[in-house]
Enzyme design. Sequence first.
Site, PDB file in Angstrom:
ATOM      1  N   ASP A  74       0.755  14.378  13.992  1.00 30.19           N
ATOM      2  CA  ASP A  74       0.525  14.658  12.166  1.00 30.19           C
ATOM      3  C   ASP A  74      -0.635  15.105  11.711  1.00 30.19           C
ATOM      4  OD1 ASP A  74       2.632  14.309  10.065  1.00 30.19           O
ATOM      5  OD2 ASP A  74       2.315  12.703  10.264  1.00 30.19           O
ATOM      6  N   GLY A 124       7.895   3.821   3.530  1.00 27.36           N
ATOM      7  CA  GLY A 124       8.593   4.939   4.045  1.00 27.36           C
ATOM      8  C   GLY A 124       9.805   4.433   4.654  1.00 27.36           C
ATOM      9  N   GLY A 125      10.518   5.380   5.699  1.00 26.89           N
ATOM     10  CA  GLY A 125      11.609   5.324   6.134  1.00 26.89           C
ATOM     11  C   GLY A 125      11.343   3.952   7.224  1.00 26.89           C
ATOM     12  N   PHE A 126      10.192   4.145   8.030  1.00 21.96           N
ATOM     13  CA  PHE A 126       9.539   3.416   8.442  1.00 21.96           C
ATOM     14  C   PHE A 126       9.549   1.654   8.420  1.00 21.96           C
ATOM     15  CE2 PHE A 126       5.735   4.668   7.372  1.00 21.96           C
ATOM     16  CZ  PHE A 126       5.246   3.587   7.099  1.00 21.96           C
ATOM     17  N   GLY A 127       9.727   1.335   7.331  1.00 21.31           N
ATOM     18  CA  GLY A 127       8.981  -0.079   6.888  1.00 21.31           C
ATOM     19  C   GLY A 127       7.963   0.369   5.307  1.00 21.31           C
ATOM     20  N   LEU A 145       0.913  -0.708  -0.227  1.00 26.08           N
ATOM     21  CA  LEU A 145      -0.242  -0.339   0.504  1.00 26.08           C
ATOM     22  C   LEU A 145       1.213   1.641   0.086  1.00 26.08           C
ATOM     23  CD1 LEU A 145      -3.215   1.267   0.207  1.00 26.08           C
ATOM     24  CD2 LEU A 145      -2.498   1.333   2.698  1.00 26.08           C
ATOM     25  N   GLY A 146       1.919   1.111   0.911  1.00 24.96           N
ATOM     26  CA  GLY A 146       2.828   2.518   1.163  1.00 24.96           C
ATOM     27  C   GLY A 146       4.389   1.864   1.505  1.00 24.96           C
ATOM     28  N   LYS A 169       0.904  -3.247   9.344  1.00 23.58           N
ATOM     29  CA  LYS A 169       2.482  -2.152   9.049  1.00 23.58           C
ATOM     30  C   LYS A 169       3.016  -2.928   9.232  1.00 23.58           C
ATOM     31  CE  LYS A 169      -0.182   2.532   9.576  1.00 23.58           C
ATOM     32  NZ  LYS A 169      -0.376   3.620  10.730  1.00 23.58           N
ATOM     33  N   THR A 197       3.170  -0.729   4.497  1.00 21.86           N
ATOM     34  CA  THR A 197       1.903  -0.794   4.739  1.00 21.86           C
ATOM     35  C   THR A 197       1.894  -1.719   3.124  1.00 21.86           C
ATOM     36  OG1 THR A 197       2.233   1.374   5.813  1.00 21.86           O
ATOM     37  CG2 THR A 197       0.372  -0.050   4.678  1.00 21.86           C
TER      38      THR A 197
END
Length: 750
Positions: free
Chosen positions: A602, A481-484, A478-479, A503, A486
């Site tokens: 956020d 980023g730096g955190f991992g 799904l997406g 996630k 989804t």
Amino acid sequence: MISGILEKLRAALTKDKTYPDSSPHTHWLQVILVTSLGVTALLWGVRELKWLQPWELKAYDQMLRSRPVEPLDPRILLVEITQEDLEGRQWPLPDAKINQLLAKLESYQPSVIGLHFNRANQQDLAENLQSQEKVISTCLFSSIDRLEIPPPLNFSEDNLGFKDLIPDYESDQIIRRSLLFAHSQDHKCKTPFSFAARLAINYLEKLGFSLDFPDQYNFSIGKTHFSTLKANSGSYKRLDAAGYQILLNYRHTERLAQKVTLTQVLNNQLDPNLVKDKLVIIGTTASSVNPGLSTPYSAAPNQPSRTPPVLIHAQIASQILSTVLDERPLIWYWSEGWEILWLGGWAIIGSIIGWRARHPLLLLVVGGASLAGLVIICTVVFFQAGWIPVIPPAIGLILSGLSTMIYTTYQNQQQTKVILLQIEQQQEAIAQLNILLEDTKTTAINDLHIHSTSTPIIPEKRTGDLLLGGRYQISKILGSGGFGRTYIAKDTQRPGNPICVVKQLMPARRDTKFLEVARRLFNTEAEILELLGKHRQIPELLAYFEDNQEFYLIQEYISGHTLNEELSPVQVVQNESFVIDMLKGVLEVLVFVHEHRIIHRDIKPTNIIRCSEDNRLVLIDFGAVKLMQPQNSEETELATVAIGTRGYAPPEQFAGHPRLSSDIYALGIIAIQAMTGIPPHELKPDPDTGNIMWRQTAEVSDELAEILDKMVRYYFSDRYQTAAEVMQDLNRLTNSTYATSYGVSSIIKS
């Protein structure tokens, strides 16, 4: 609740923590049902003890007095022996005077004559009349506080009626019921008919109506059926319902029937047409003879506190005649089963109000409106001759509302304590992460580069083959980023394999100490998400677990699109109605979040999803878990003190001191972006105040602009301090005359 969550934290951290049945809808439904059932059972028990009966009867009296005034009964003539009539005359009246009165009235051809006073010692009562059978006299049963009064010596049982009346002895001595028929064994007064019933039935028999007793509880006159009172009829409990009793359906005391006095009859001052074919009732209304009895009208203003018994018997006779001849309804009531449902229904309404109100003032306003509605419903039904309970459901409404509000307030307080505990643990973990990252910044940067190339992120081509935690089948990415990353996944262990969101959260470093701190931060964050997910505008946390030093959150999948799609491409301008609806939709969930002292930190369009199923706005992406995955040295330094997105996050948040008003700032920026079509990073601040200058680029009402300006003030102390304050001002705006007219014109233009 606190001990339960702490127990979970002490459990094995690698264990899969799943809550497939913790539906928020089930929770609120359980609270409402349990509360309403408990209140209903409590009130029904109190009602069975007759503790509420006096209040219910008072409410009955008030509704009776509130009914519209009916016309006079044209079939009845009352001959009153007043206090003025007795001046200069002896009481009891002489036998000759009574016979003279009866003869005078008989000459005018009445249908029936009722003589409502004692003539037990008169041996020649009505002997000079041509039709003695027209005259009905009285007798009286014995009771604890009085002796029996026998009938006139020369009258047969067919021309007699007992004149006993039955007050509500256990409450207030008010006459609300009429005893029409009773057994007369071992009495000198042997008639089974009451005086009023005998008068009415003799009158109706001359019109061709017959009396019938189909069973021991009911009787009929012609085709009209009369149901009698039982022990638990209406709001009565354990009533002595011996004989045949019905509720007395009063007419207004001053609008019962035509009246004349004894003096007028004896002095020939009477229009014969008032007597012809009528039911004539003779009795004394002098207080010196009989002080009278209490009726529901005794408490009415400008009404006597006591009513002469003859007028009460006239009311009963009029009720029987009107029911048979005019189809005037008898007072009806529900069975006990329907009354329980009625009481339970209002208890449920009270519980729902208590659940939704969440504030004593709002509970007072909404509860008061509901009480008014209950009273109106009961009064309108009573105007149709229906007696349904009003006091027990009113108490049930109030009691269930207060109970639910107190319970939910207590639960919120307990949840807030839990969340505050989790936040404290988060802060401790963050502090430890700061120390680790600062002490080994160079190593951390190197680890990040290694991590970016070697961390086992699930390859996209293998997503369909992987089964996380033995149940979650990855469908697609799904997406990332730096955190991992989804993922979209299917829950293979639930019926229908529902879709959920996975996630995958990856710590920036793999050493034992870093992982221990990251694990603590992850678990406390998951506990917070579990509590927040009970709101319908926050995705529900379904499970969280660790696998191979990777952390996974399983959340509810929200089908829809992000608010960013409604604000793109750049320079698309939305109208005021869109902005107000958007603000209210997000504020509704922010009120809930802020009540638990949680700062989202956020708020931005990509973190707001418009659900395609019901168009509601859902707030996503909670979490300090982002602190675990800095991408470079600059972000590492920032991530250790702040979370947020530039343009939407206010100054104090980037300084590492976020507040509740920080979320309000971000939401205000989104609204300004929607009104102007300008991205946040392109909005210019006032060099003197720091406040954003935007009004000149938007067509906006002064009222809404003032709200948005207050949301995005540079200094947090100048902003709205709670989401509830913003919601209150928006509601005031939309409810004003200005907002109505402006909203209509805006909709037309759009």
